[in-house]
Write a protein that holds these residues in place. Structure first.
Motif, PDB file in Angstrom:
ATOM      1  N   ARG A 103       0.796  -1.228   0.000  1.00 43.32           N
ATOM      2  CA  ARG A 103       0.000   0.000   0.000  1.00 43.32           C
ATOM      3  C   ARG A 103       0.829   1.280   0.000  1.00 43.32           C
ATOM      4  O   ARG A 103       0.718   2.108  -0.903  1.00 43.32           O
ATOM      5  N   ASP A 104       1.650   1.448   1.015  1.00 45.49           N
ATOM      6  CA  ASP A 104       2.277   2.752   1.226  1.00 45.49           C
ATOM      7  C   ASP A 104       3.278   3.126   0.132  1.00 45.49           C
ATOM      8  O   ASP A 104       3.276   4.257  -0.359  1.00 45.49           O
ATOM      9  N   LEU A 105       4.154   2.190  -0.239  1.00 49.34           N
ATOM     10  CA  LEU A 105       5.148   2.523  -1.255  1.00 49.34           C
ATOM     11  C   LEU A 105       4.525   2.727  -2.634  1.00 49.34           C
ATOM     12  O   LEU A 105       4.886   3.692  -3.324  1.00 49.34           O
ATOM     13  N   PRO A 106       3.604   1.867  -3.085  1.00 45.58           N
ATOM     14  CA  PRO A 106       2.960   2.166  -4.371  1.00 45.58           C
ATOM     15  C   PRO A 106       2.277   3.528  -4.382  1.00 45.58           C
ATOM     16  O   PRO A 106       2.333   4.254  -5.390  1.00 45.58           O
ATOM     17  N   ARG A 107       1.660   3.900  -3.268  1.00 39.95           N
ATOM     18  CA  ARG A 107       0.991   5.206  -3.191  1.00 39.95           C
ATOM     19  C   ARG A 107       1.998   6.340  -3.278  1.00 39.95           C
ATOM     20  O   ARG A 107       1.787   7.322  -4.007  1.00 39.95           O
ATOM     21  N   ARG A 108       3.117   6.214  -2.550  1.00 44.29           N
ATOM     22  CA  ARG A 108       4.109   7.280  -2.546  1.00 44.29           C
ATOM     23  C   ARG A 108       4.860   7.385  -3.873  1.00 44.29           C
ATOM     24  O   ARG A 108       5.267   8.462  -4.290  1.00 44.29           O
ATOM     25  N   LEU A 109       5.061   6.268  -4.542  1.00 43.66           N
ATOM     26  CA  LEU A 109       5.810   6.275  -5.790  1.00 43.66           C
ATOM     27  C   LEU A 109       5.005   6.847  -6.957  1.00 43.66           C
ATOM     28  O   LEU A 109       5.576   7.417  -7.887  1.00 43.66           O
ATOM     29  N   ALA A 110       3.707   6.693  -6.920  1.00 36.72           N
ATOM     30  CA  ALA A 110       2.874   7.131  -8.046  1.00 36.72           C
ATOM     31  C   ALA A 110       3.082   8.618  -8.322  1.00 36.72           C
ATOM     32  O   ALA A 110       2.867   9.467  -7.453  1.00 36.72           O
ATOM     33  N   GLY A 111       3.536   8.926  -9.522  1.00 39.22           N
ATOM     34  CA  GLY A 111       3.736  10.308  -9.925  1.00 39.22           C
ATOM     35  C   GLY A 111       4.938  10.997  -9.312  1.00 39.22           C
ATOM     36  O   GLY A 111       5.106  12.208  -9.474  1.00 39.22           O
ATOM     37  N   SER A 112       5.781  10.255  -8.634  1.00 37.82           N
ATOM     38  CA  SER A 112       6.935  10.861  -7.967  1.00 37.82           C
ATOM     39  C   SER A 112       8.186  10.718  -8.825  1.00 37.82           C
ATOM     40  O   SER A 112       8.204   9.953  -9.795  1.00 37.82           O
ATOM     41  N   PRO A 113       9.288  11.394  -8.454  1.00 33.86           N
ATOM     42  CA  PRO A 113      10.549  11.242  -9.194  1.00 33.86           C
ATOM     43  C   PRO A 113      11.285   9.949  -8.854  1.00 33.86           C
ATOM     44  O   PRO A 113      12.335   9.674  -9.448  1.00 33.86           O
ATOM     45  N   ALA A 114      10.770   9.170  -7.914  1.00 37.16           N
ATOM     46  CA  ALA A 114      11.420   7.917  -7.538  1.00 37.16           C
ATOM     47  C   ALA A 114      10.896   6.790  -8.420  1.00 37.16           C
ATOM     48  O   ALA A 114       9.690   6.563  -8.506  1.00 37.16           O
ATOM     49  N   ALA A 115      11.808   6.070  -9.070  1.00 38.48           N
ATOM     50  CA  ALA A 115      11.412   4.990  -9.973  1.00 38.48           C
ATOM     51  C   ALA A 115      11.207   3.679  -9.251  1.00 38.48           C
ATOM     52  O   ALA A 115      10.444   2.830  -9.715  1.00 38.48           O
ATOM     53  N   MET A 116      11.909   3.495  -8.136  1.00 39.65           N
ATOM     54  CA  MET A 116      11.759   2.257  -7.378  1.00 39.65           C
ATOM     55  C   MET A 116      12.256   2.462  -5.964  1.00 39.65           C
ATOM     56  O   MET A 116      13.005   3.402  -5.673  1.00 39.65           O
ATOM     57  N   VAL A 117      11.811   1.583  -5.081  1.00 45.85           N
ATOM     58  CA  VAL A 117      12.329   1.516  -3.714  1.00 45.85           C
ATOM     59  C   VAL A 117      12.696   0.072  -3.430  1.00 45.85           C
ATOM     60  O   VAL A 117      11.873  -0.834  -3.605  1.00 45.85           O
ATOM     61  N   THR A 118      13.948  -0.153  -3.029  1.00 46.27           N
ATOM     62  CA  THR A 118      14.364  -1.477  -2.590  1.00 46.27           C
ATOM     63  C   THR A 118      14.344  -1.495  -1.065  1.00 46.27           C
ATOM     64  O   THR A 118      14.763  -0.526  -0.416  1.00 46.27           O
ATOM     65  N   VAL A 119      13.858  -2.599  -0.505  1.00 47.14           N
ATOM     66  CA  VAL A 119      13.715  -2.707   0.949  1.00 47.14           C
ATOM     67  C   VAL A 119      14.567  -3.874   1.441  1.00 47.14           C
ATOM     68  O   VAL A 119      14.463  -4.994   0.915  1.00 47.14           O
ATOM     69  N   PHE A 120      15.390  -3.612   2.448  1.00 48.08           N
ATOM     70  CA  PHE A 120      16.286  -4.612   3.010  1.00 48.08           C
ATOM     71  C   PHE A 120      16.114  -4.682   4.526  1.00 48.08           C
ATOM     72  O   PHE A 120      15.610  -3.749   5.144  1.00 48.08           O
ATOM     73  N   ARG A 121      16.568  -5.778   5.110  1.00 49.52           N
ATOM     74  CA  ARG A 121      16.662  -5.893   6.569  1.00 49.52           C
ATOM     75  C   ARG A 121      18.098  -6.251   6.922  1.00 49.52           C
ATOM     76  O   ARG A 121      18.741  -7.048   6.239  1.00 49.52           O
ATOM     77  N   PRO A 122      18.631  -5.650   7.992  1.00 52.61           N
ATOM     78  CA  PRO A 122      20.044  -5.835   8.314  1.00 52.61           C
ATOM     79  C   PRO A 122      20.342  -7.222   8.871  1.00 52.61           C
ATOM     80  O   PRO A 122      19.491  -7.863   9.496  1.00 52.61           O
ATOM     81  N   THR A 123      21.559  -7.674   8.633  1.00 56.60           N
ATOM     82  CA  THR A 123      22.048  -8.930   9.193  1.00 56.60           C
ATOM     83  C   THR A 123      23.270  -8.614  10.055  1.00 56.60           C
ATOM     84  O   THR A 123      23.995  -7.657   9.794  1.00 56.60           O
TER      85      THR A 123
END
Length: 277
Positions: A182-202
């Protein structure tokens, strides 16, 4: 067995896909007065000998935060960077999925050798350095455009590093699901950001170099990398200034500990070094 034979055996088995299953994300502050020396050491030696020459690390890019960009960072009180402006340079690397353990064996060994051979620049502080496992990538344009495995080679104009800390593992899992659906697709729509990669630390291994502190928030944090098609200075107020607000991304589900914009370095040059302070 010779070195050549060992390499042949290694390549003949195991995962060898292109998905960025793991990442190294490292935010570093050169000590005052050592900015030029640090930049030249990293670009001329360490980026290659301490990163890209290693097995299974197949893509990398360096980013820089000028003083102007540092002053855009939020929140003012960050558990990641103290002060929040700390960390002029960010390096990001992709590691082949399923090859983390093999890569880690190599990186610990090579960094011990580099240190022994006086090929490590010690006038720097690791602000935020961790290996991370890939969780998801969300695209603004669906199947069109570069994929996450292209992200460190595609000429993006900027990057935002965002770190979110949750109360516990269950809360992090719930936030991850909400971000992806939900949140990332909403924020990305029409924005200058083409993608968001999400990671968790090890966690880092016990035999890591002593100047790199152990990773915090292994069970509670998420790290987001926003890849921008525009200079963050040109679109910050309109699209990203609220990423740490209660109503912004992760509002109510976790504390945003850092939102930090960067622009790419120009390899082989000292561009921007005179604009760090």
């Amino acid at each position: 067995m010779s070195d050549a034979d060992a390499y042949g055996e290694l390549a003949a088995t195991g995962p060898y896909g292109v998905r960025p299953g793991h990442a190294l994300i490292t935010l570093v502050e050169p000590h005052p007065g050592h900015e030029y020396a640090y930049n030249r050491w990293y670009e001329d030696d360490h980026y290659y000998a301490g990163a890209m020459a290693m097995p299974w690390m197949y893509a990398g890019r360096r980013w820089v935060a000028t003083r102007e960009l540092q002053e855009l960072r939020v929140p003012e009180k960050s558990a990641v960077a103290q002060p929040v402006t700390a960390g002029c340079y960010l390096s990001t690397y992709w590691i082949t999925e399923g090859r983390y353990d093999a890569h880690m064996k190599w990186t610990v060994a090579i960094n011990k050798r580099l240190n022994r051979d006086a090929r490590v620049h010690h006038d720097r502080t690791h602000v935020f350095t961790s290996f991370q496992d890939h969780e998801t990538t969300v695209y603004r344009d669906g199947a069109a455009g570069p994929r996450d495995f292209h992200a460190l080679d595609h000429p993006y104009a900027g990057l935002i590093l965002q770190v979110v800390d949750c109360a516990g593992p269950e809360e992090r899992a719930a936030l991850l699901e909400r971000l992806a659906s939900r949140d990332l697709p909403r924020r990305l729509a029409g924005s200058p950001a083409a993608m968001v990669t999400v990671f968790r630390p090890t966690p880092l291994p016990g035999d890591r170099m002593t100047y790199v502190k152990q990773v915090e928030g292994v069970d509670t944090r998420l790290t987001l990398l926003w890849f921008l098609e525009r200079d963050p200075r040109d679109c910050w107020a309109e699209h990203f200034a609220d990423l740490a607000d209660a109503g912004g991304l992760a509002g109510g589900a976790g504390r945003v500990e850092l939102v930090a914009p960067f622009i790419p370095t120009v390899p082989g040059t000292d561009r921007y070094v005179d604009r760090l302070r």
